[in-house]
Write a protein that holds these residues in place. Sequence first.
Motif, short mmCIF file in Angstrom:
data_model
loop_
_atom_site.label_atom_id
_atom_site.label_comp_id
_atom_site.label_asym_id
_atom_site.label_seq_id
_atom_site.Cartn_x
_atom_site.Cartn_y
_atom_site.Cartn_z
N VAL A 7 0.83 -1.21 0.00
CA VAL A 7 0.00 0.00 0.00
C VAL A 7 0.87 1.27 0.00
O VAL A 7 0.42 2.33 -0.43
CB VAL A 7 -1.00 -0.03 1.18
CG1 VAL A 7 -0.30 0.31 2.50
CG2 VAL A 7 -2.16 0.89 0.92
N GLY A 8 2.13 1.15 0.41
CA GLY A 8 3.04 2.29 0.41
C GLY A 8 3.35 2.82 -0.98
O GLY A 8 3.91 3.90 -1.12
N VAL A 9 2.96 2.07 -2.00
CA VAL A 9 3.18 2.52 -3.37
C VAL A 9 2.48 3.87 -3.59
O VAL A 9 2.96 4.70 -4.36
CB VAL A 9 2.73 1.46 -4.39
CG1 VAL A 9 1.22 1.33 -4.43
CG2 VAL A 9 3.26 1.78 -5.77
N ILE A 10 1.38 4.08 -2.93
CA ILE A 10 0.65 5.35 -3.07
C ILE A 10 1.52 6.51 -2.63
O ILE A 10 1.60 7.54 -3.30
CB ILE A 10 -0.68 5.29 -2.27
CG1 ILE A 10 -1.59 4.22 -2.87
CG2 ILE A 10 -1.36 6.65 -2.26
CD1 ILE A 10 -2.78 3.88 -2.02
N LEU A 11 2.21 6.35 -1.50
CA LEU A 11 3.09 7.41 -1.02
C LEU A 11 4.27 7.64 -1.96
O LEU A 11 4.74 8.76 -2.11
CB LEU A 11 3.60 7.07 0.39
CG LEU A 11 2.52 7.00 1.47
CD1 LEU A 11 3.14 6.53 2.79
CD2 LEU A 11 1.84 8.34 1.64
N THR A 12 4.74 6.56 -2.58
CA THR A 12 5.85 6.67 -3.51
C THR A 12 5.43 7.40 -4.79
O THR A 12 6.15 8.23 -5.32
CB THR A 12 6.39 5.27 -3.87
OG1 THR A 12 6.79 4.61 -2.67
CG2 THR A 12 7.57 5.36 -4.82
N LEU A 14 2.62 9.37 -5.25
CA LEU A 14 1.90 10.62 -5.06
C LEU A 14 2.64 11.86 -5.55
O LEU A 14 2.06 12.68 -6.27
CB LEU A 14 1.48 10.76 -3.60
CG LEU A 14 0.35 11.74 -3.32
CD1 LEU A 14 -0.88 11.37 -4.13
CD2 LEU A 14 0.01 11.74 -1.85
N PRO A 15 3.93 12.03 -5.21
CA PRO A 15 4.62 13.23 -5.69
C PRO A 15 4.75 13.29 -7.21
O PRO A 15 4.99 14.35 -7.77
CB PRO A 15 6.01 13.13 -5.05
CG PRO A 15 5.89 12.14 -3.95
CD PRO A 15 4.78 11.23 -4.33
N HIS A 16 4.59 12.17 -7.89
CA HIS A 16 4.78 12.10 -9.33
C HIS A 16 3.46 11.95 -10.09
O HIS A 16 3.46 11.72 -11.30
CB HIS A 16 5.70 10.92 -9.67
CG HIS A 16 6.96 10.93 -8.90
ND1 HIS A 16 8.00 11.81 -9.17
CD2 HIS A 16 7.36 10.21 -7.82
CE1 HIS A 16 8.97 11.61 -8.31
NE2 HIS A 16 8.61 10.64 -7.48
N LEU A 17 2.35 12.06 -9.37
CA LEU A 17 1.05 11.81 -9.97
C LEU A 17 0.78 12.70 -11.18
O LEU A 17 0.27 12.24 -12.20
CB LEU A 17 -0.05 11.97 -8.92
CG LEU A 17 -1.44 11.53 -9.33
CD1 LEU A 17 -1.44 10.07 -9.73
CD2 LEU A 17 -2.43 11.77 -8.21
N GLY A 18 1.14 13.97 -11.08
CA GLY A 18 0.92 14.89 -12.21
C GLY A 18 1.65 14.44 -13.46
O GLY A 18 1.09 14.43 -14.56
N LYS A 19 2.90 14.06 -13.30
CA LYS A 19 3.69 13.59 -14.45
C LYS A 19 3.09 12.31 -15.03
O LYS A 19 3.03 12.14 -16.24
CB LYS A 19 5.13 13.32 -14.03
CG LYS A 19 5.92 14.54 -13.67
CD LYS A 19 7.33 14.13 -13.29
CE LYS A 19 7.98 15.19 -12.45
NZ LYS A 19 9.27 14.75 -11.93
N LEU A 20 2.66 11.41 -14.15
CA LEU A 20 2.07 10.16 -14.62
C LEU A 20 0.80 10.42 -15.42
O LEU A 20 0.58 9.81 -16.47
CB LEU A 20 1.76 9.23 -13.44
CG LEU A 20 2.96 8.60 -12.77
CD1 LEU A 20 2.55 7.92 -11.46
CD2 LEU A 20 3.61 7.59 -13.70
N LEU A 21 -0.02 11.34 -14.95
CA LEU A 21 -1.26 11.65 -15.66
C LEU A 21 -0.99 12.33 -17.00
O LEU A 21 -1.66 12.07 -17.99
CB LEU A 21 -2.17 12.50 -14.79
CG LEU A 21 -2.74 11.80 -13.54
CD1 LEU A 21 -3.53 12.77 -12.68
CD2 LEU A 21 -3.58 10.60 -13.94
N ARG A 22 0.02 13.22 -17.03
CA ARG A 22 0.37 13.88 -18.30
C ARG A 22 0.91 12.87 -19.30
O ARG A 22 0.73 13.04 -20.50
CB ARG A 22 1.40 14.99 -18.06
CG ARG A 22 0.82 16.24 -17.45
CD ARG A 22 1.78 17.41 -17.53
NE ARG A 22 3.08 17.17 -16.93
CZ ARG A 22 3.37 17.35 -15.64
NH1 ARG A 22 2.44 17.77 -14.80
NH2 ARG A 22 4.58 17.11 -15.18
#
Length: 127
Positions: A7-12, A14-22
């Motif tokens: 479940v810690g993958v979410i914390l890993t 999260l800071p990159h979520l914008g880049k992943l979505l783009r």
Amino acid sequence: LTLRSDVGVILTLLPHLGKLLRGAPVASKVEGSFSALSSTVVHDPFLRNWLDFLCFALSGLPADGTIAAATAYTMRDLHQRGARLDYPLGGSGAVVDALIRGVTKGGKGRLLLSSHVERILVEGGRA
């Protein structure tokens, strides 16, 4: 690519979520082969051969067998300030020679080429 499976993958991530979505719209392109991706924009035969070699150096496979994301990541790294494409002194033959020295060091190993193998002896957890 390896992701955490807890479940810690979410914390890993999260800071990159914008880049992943783009990057989501092109994700299917970078999951395929580099050849499929590059063939739409690279038409010069010399550059296609060089890129094929780069893919082979990276993955041991030609461009049509190398994942586009891995090649793109490597290309990005090669274009960073101070980056260089390293190669072993003495060429790839020097790597083979070093492996042979490692096998035969101390007289405990032998290298036989074009030889039939009937069995591999394993004693004490070592072959």
